[in-house]
Design an enzyme around this catalytic site. Sequence first.
Site, mmCIF file in Angstrom:
data_model
loop_
_atom_site.group_PDB
_atom_site.id
_atom_site.type_symbol
_atom_site.label_atom_id
_atom_site.label_comp_id
_atom_site.label_asym_id
_atom_site.label_seq_id
_atom_site.Cartn_x
_atom_site.Cartn_y
_atom_site.Cartn_z
ATOM 1 N N TYR A 192 0.840 -1.209 0.000
ATOM 2 C CA TYR A 192 0.000 0.000 0.000
ATOM 3 C C TYR A 192 0.876 1.261 0.000
ATOM 4 C CZ TYR A 192 -3.888 3.070 1.355
ATOM 5 O OH TYR A 192 -4.840 4.070 1.399
ATOM 6 N N LYS A 196 1.053 4.121 -2.915
ATOM 7 C CA LYS A 196 0.649 5.511 -2.673
ATOM 8 C C LYS A 196 1.826 6.475 -2.848
ATOM 9 C CE LYS A 196 -3.720 4.815 -1.797
ATOM 10 N NZ LYS A 196 -4.766 5.325 -2.697
#
Length: 285
Positions: A192, A196
């Site tokens: 993640y 991002k």
Amino acid sequence: MTEKPFPPSFSSDPVEALLDEVATEPRPERIVEGNLRGQVAIVTGGSSGIGRAVALELAGCGVDIAFCYLDGPPEADAEAEAVARELKQLEVRVYKRGCDVRDSDDVNAFVRETLDALGRIHILVNNAGIGRDRALWRMTDEQWQAVLRTNLDGAFHFTRAVAPHMRAQEYGKIVNITSVHGIRSEFGIANYAASKAGLIGLTRSAAVELGPRNINVNAVAPGYIRTTRLTEGVPSEILDRARERSALGRLGDPQDVAGTVVFLCSEAARHITGVVIPVDGGYLL
Ligand code: NDP
């Protein structure tokens, strides 16, 4: 060689020329509700949480909305149908269908269909995103790829697909929903955090490449936001810790993110591009 005077003495001509230039620049419009009226926005992952709030906030400003979601279970279609009904109550045109952001052919088709249905695309909000948390030494290829392909490839696919249209009309606003975890990481979110952080890099590159055609590309980095899935999926101790870490001592609402997205899409933000705005209650401080 003649010596240059110090301090240098400027002739007033260039200054006056600059002032003349500034005086003839068109002024940004004031932020008023009607500022965005009649524009068209694509919101990826618009069927729930932050994407739903962004779609509703834009629609509240009179923006027609195309949104996609990941279809599959009947609940996903029902959820999307409910959001479409809410949007139509705001008297805007709505186009929606299941479209997998990981699939570039599907994305290209969705953009073409949006143009057929709504005519133009002024705004793109790359919001669709997932998490598959696990310690990195236990993380499977599937978990790594699912997150990278949704959160990062998906935004690339949509940005690439709308770019020719926005470049041709010399106008566009692209807002990428990244995360505080693209800036500061935590345990178990290597996939993640990488996706991002990658999205922040994509934001900056796209801002550089599309800026010359009057297209602003920015990112919003939410902290912990109360969405149904977050509330269901994250252990309460982590939410308590996030609340304590935040200067404002609270979690955010999807509405907090939506307001910042609308600001970035407005003329008030016309000179802002390539930035990341945390909407985190001071979590990163
Ligand atoms: P939700 O899970 O509520 O919504 C995610 C949306 O993305 C849903 O509409 C989902 O569709 C859609 N989606 C997922 N995968 C795909 C895909 N492959 N193709 C198309 N659509 C897809 O999440 P949130 O509202 O909480 O999060 C939205 C964004 O904000 C994400 O990018 C997330 O990383 C980011 N964010 C969220 C924070 C939070 O605290 N909530 C904090 C920081 C960032 P479907 O429902 O059909 O699966």
